[in-house]
Design a protein around this motif. Sequence first.
Motif, PDB file in Angstrom:
ATOM      1  N   ARG A  20       1.329  -0.762   0.168  1.00 47.64           N
ATOM      2  CA  ARG A  20      -0.072  -0.339  -0.022  1.00 47.64           C
ATOM      3  C   ARG A  20       0.765   1.428  -0.258  1.00 47.64           C
ATOM      4  O   ARG A  20       2.147   1.163   0.884  1.00 47.64           O
ATOM      5  CB  ARG A  20      -1.250   0.143   1.350  1.00 47.64           C
ATOM      6  CG  ARG A  20      -1.898  -1.171   1.061  1.00 47.64           C
ATOM      7  CD  ARG A  20      -2.413  -1.223   2.383  1.00 47.64           C
ATOM      8  NE  ARG A  20      -3.404  -0.098   2.450  1.00 47.64           N
ATOM      9  CZ  ARG A  20      -3.915  -0.043   3.713  1.00 47.64           C
ATOM     10  NH1 ARG A  20      -4.230  -0.706   4.585  1.00 47.64           N
ATOM     11  NH2 ARG A  20      -4.421   1.657   4.400  1.00 47.64           N
ATOM     12  N   HIS A  21       0.904   1.984  -0.622  1.00 48.22           N
ATOM     13  CA  HIS A  21       1.085   3.578  -0.861  1.00 48.22           C
ATOM     14  C   HIS A  21       0.092   5.019  -1.525  1.00 48.22           C
ATOM     15  O   HIS A  21      -0.725   4.243  -2.068  1.00 48.22           O
ATOM     16  CB  HIS A  21       2.447   3.331  -2.095  1.00 48.22           C
ATOM     17  CG  HIS A  21       2.230   2.547  -2.990  1.00 48.22           C
ATOM     18  ND1 HIS A  21       2.008   1.779  -3.387  1.00 48.22           N
ATOM     19  CD2 HIS A  21       2.063   3.906  -4.100  1.00 48.22           C
ATOM     20  CE1 HIS A  21       1.999   1.321  -4.857  1.00 48.22           C
ATOM     21  NE2 HIS A  21       1.635   2.954  -5.553  1.00 48.22           N
ATOM     22  N   THR A  22       0.668   5.763  -1.077  1.00 46.94           N
ATOM     23  CA  THR A  22       0.307   6.705  -1.363  1.00 46.94           C
ATOM     24  C   THR A  22       0.931   7.606  -2.321  1.00 46.94           C
ATOM     25  O   THR A  22       1.728   7.832  -2.423  1.00 46.94           O
ATOM     26  CB  THR A  22       0.075   8.488  -0.365  1.00 46.94           C
ATOM     27  OG1 THR A  22      -0.681   7.482   0.721  1.00 46.94           O
ATOM     28  CG2 THR A  22      -0.390   9.204  -0.911  1.00 46.94           C
TER      29      THR A  22
END
Length: 56
Positions: A20-22
């Motif tokens: 998960r990343h932004t």
Amino acid sequence: MPAFRAEMAAWIRDGRISQRHTVVEGIERVPEVMFGLLRPGTATVGKAIVRIPEAS
């Protein structure tokens, strides 16, 4: 460790494990993203990626 790596690689390929990343656009958003990584309850998740457009 070799057995773990082989098994984990298969899980990543199969999509059972994901990261998960932004991702945000623009250098001007770096402070916002950095503070988001440090404050609980913000929308920043995992690693933060700041995309900077190529200069023409």
